[in-house]
Design a protein around this motif. Structure first.
Motif, PDB file in Angstrom:
ATOM      1  N   TYR A  29       9.388 -11.031   5.666  1.00  0.00           N
ATOM      2  CA  TYR A  29       9.403 -10.805   7.105  1.00  0.00           C
ATOM      3  C   TYR A  29      10.767 -11.159   7.672  1.00  0.00           C
ATOM      4  O   TYR A  29      11.546 -11.871   7.045  1.00  0.00           O
ATOM      5  CB  TYR A  29       8.299 -11.612   7.806  1.00  0.00           C
ATOM      6  CG  TYR A  29       8.382 -13.114   7.605  1.00  0.00           C
ATOM      7  CD1 TYR A  29       9.035 -13.931   8.532  1.00  0.00           C
ATOM      8  CD2 TYR A  29       7.806 -13.724   6.498  1.00  0.00           C
ATOM      9  CE1 TYR A  29       9.098 -15.306   8.359  1.00  0.00           C
ATOM     10  CE2 TYR A  29       7.855 -15.099   6.320  1.00  0.00           C
ATOM     11  CZ  TYR A  29       8.502 -15.881   7.248  1.00  0.00           C
ATOM     12  OH  TYR A  29       8.569 -17.242   7.066  1.00  0.00           O
ATOM     13  N   GLU A  31      12.518 -12.690  11.381  1.00  0.00           N
ATOM     14  CA  GLU A  31      12.011 -13.631  12.376  1.00  0.00           C
ATOM     15  C   GLU A  31      13.068 -14.015  13.394  1.00  0.00           C
ATOM     16  O   GLU A  31      14.254 -14.061  13.092  1.00  0.00           O
ATOM     17  CB  GLU A  31      11.540 -14.880  11.638  1.00  0.00           C
ATOM     18  CG  GLU A  31      11.057 -15.996  12.501  1.00  0.00           C
ATOM     19  CD  GLU A  31      10.449 -17.111  11.666  1.00  0.00           C
ATOM     20  OE1 GLU A  31       9.492 -17.715  12.131  1.00  0.00           O
ATOM     21  OE2 GLU A  31      10.930 -17.366  10.540  1.00  0.00           O
ATOM     22  N   THR A  50       7.732 -12.631  14.486  1.00  0.00           N
ATOM     23  CA  THR A  50       8.105 -12.065  13.194  1.00  0.00           C
ATOM     24  C   THR A  50       7.745 -10.588  13.181  1.00  0.00           C
ATOM     25  O   THR A  50       6.868 -10.133  13.926  1.00  0.00           O
ATOM     26  CB  THR A  50       7.390 -12.768  12.025  1.00  0.00           C
ATOM     27  OG1 THR A  50       5.992 -12.555  12.110  1.00  0.00           O
ATOM     28  CG2 THR A  50       7.689 -14.268  12.021  1.00  0.00           C
ATOM     29  N   HIS A  52       7.898  -6.846  10.420  1.00  0.00           N
ATOM     30  CA  HIS A  52       8.060  -6.284   9.087  1.00  0.00           C
ATOM     31  C   HIS A  52       9.516  -5.864   8.895  1.00  0.00           C
ATOM     32  O   HIS A  52      10.097  -5.226   9.778  1.00  0.00           O
ATOM     33  CB  HIS A  52       7.119  -5.079   8.915  1.00  0.00           C
ATOM     34  CG  HIS A  52       7.032  -4.593   7.524  1.00  0.00           C
ATOM     35  ND1 HIS A  52       7.967  -3.735   6.987  1.00  0.00           N
ATOM     36  CD2 HIS A  52       6.139  -4.858   6.539  1.00  0.00           C
ATOM     37  CE1 HIS A  52       7.652  -3.464   5.740  1.00  0.00           C
ATOM     38  NE2 HIS A  52       6.530  -4.142   5.433  1.00  0.00           N
ATOM     39  N   MET A  59       4.404  -8.838  13.415  1.00  0.00           N
ATOM     40  CA  MET A  59       3.524  -9.469  12.447  1.00  0.00           C
ATOM     41  C   MET A  59       2.828 -10.692  13.047  1.00  0.00           C
ATOM     42  O   MET A  59       1.634 -10.687  13.218  1.00  0.00           O
ATOM     43  CB  MET A  59       4.299  -9.827  11.176  1.00  0.00           C
ATOM     44  CG  MET A  59       4.764  -8.588  10.416  1.00  0.00           C
ATOM     45  SD  MET A  59       5.799  -8.926   8.980  1.00  0.00           S
ATOM     46  CE  MET A  59       4.653  -9.683   7.857  1.00  0.00           C
TER      47      MET A  59
END
Length: 155
Positions: A29, A31, A50, A52, A59
């Motif tokens: 991920y 962030e 976060t 993808h 996410m």
């Protein structure tokens, strides 16, 4: 220690992480975390998002507050997550690290099992000025073990 001790965390951080746990497929991920100083308050506002790394879909999201206990190196970290869980954690702060463990977890009545029972968060400032963290988790079926690991740069 005073709230000035939180200074090294304040700001926006961005980077990449990796998630893993015995009950899920490993994943990566991207962030962004922000610890924002609030004038005249002994707290930092915390926001985390976060997404993808390939398709950029959201996410996980978290928001909360990090508060110092006056005159000590003790902190409280309250977090609300988009998965209908809240964490109330306590721990310690040093000049370049923060470690907290949940004291209580709140959850909605319809969260899927296994429920999260305990979370430990460890943040540290590297000699290069990066923010690294690990998040460990205990569920109803798994002992406390590392779940997330990331390295972020301040911007």
């Amino acid at each position: 220690m005073s709230t000035d001790s939180l200074r090294w965390l304040a700001g926006k951080w961005t980077g990449e992480g990796r998630g893993f746990y015995p009950t899920i497929d490993s994943f990566e991920y991207e962030e962004e975390i922000e610890f924002q100083r609030i004038p005249n308050k002994p707290v930092l506002k915390y926001d985390c998002k976060t997404w993808h790394p390939v398709d950029k879909t959201p996410m996980h999201l978290e928001s909360g507050f990090l508060k110092m206990k006056p005159g000590t190196n003790q902190v409280a970290f309250s977090i609300a997550e988009n998965i209908a869980i809240t964490e109330m954690s306590e721990g310690t702060l040093t000049d370049n690290s923060l470690s907290v463990t949940t004291q209580s977890i709140g959850r909605s009545g319809f969260n899927k099992e296994p429920s999260v029972l305990k979370v430990q968060r460890d943040y540290r400032l590297t000699p290069d000025g990066d923010l690294e963290y690990t998040i460990s988790m205990q569920t109803a079926t798994q002992p406390l073990q590392e779940h997330l690991r990331a390295k972020l740069k301040k911007f």
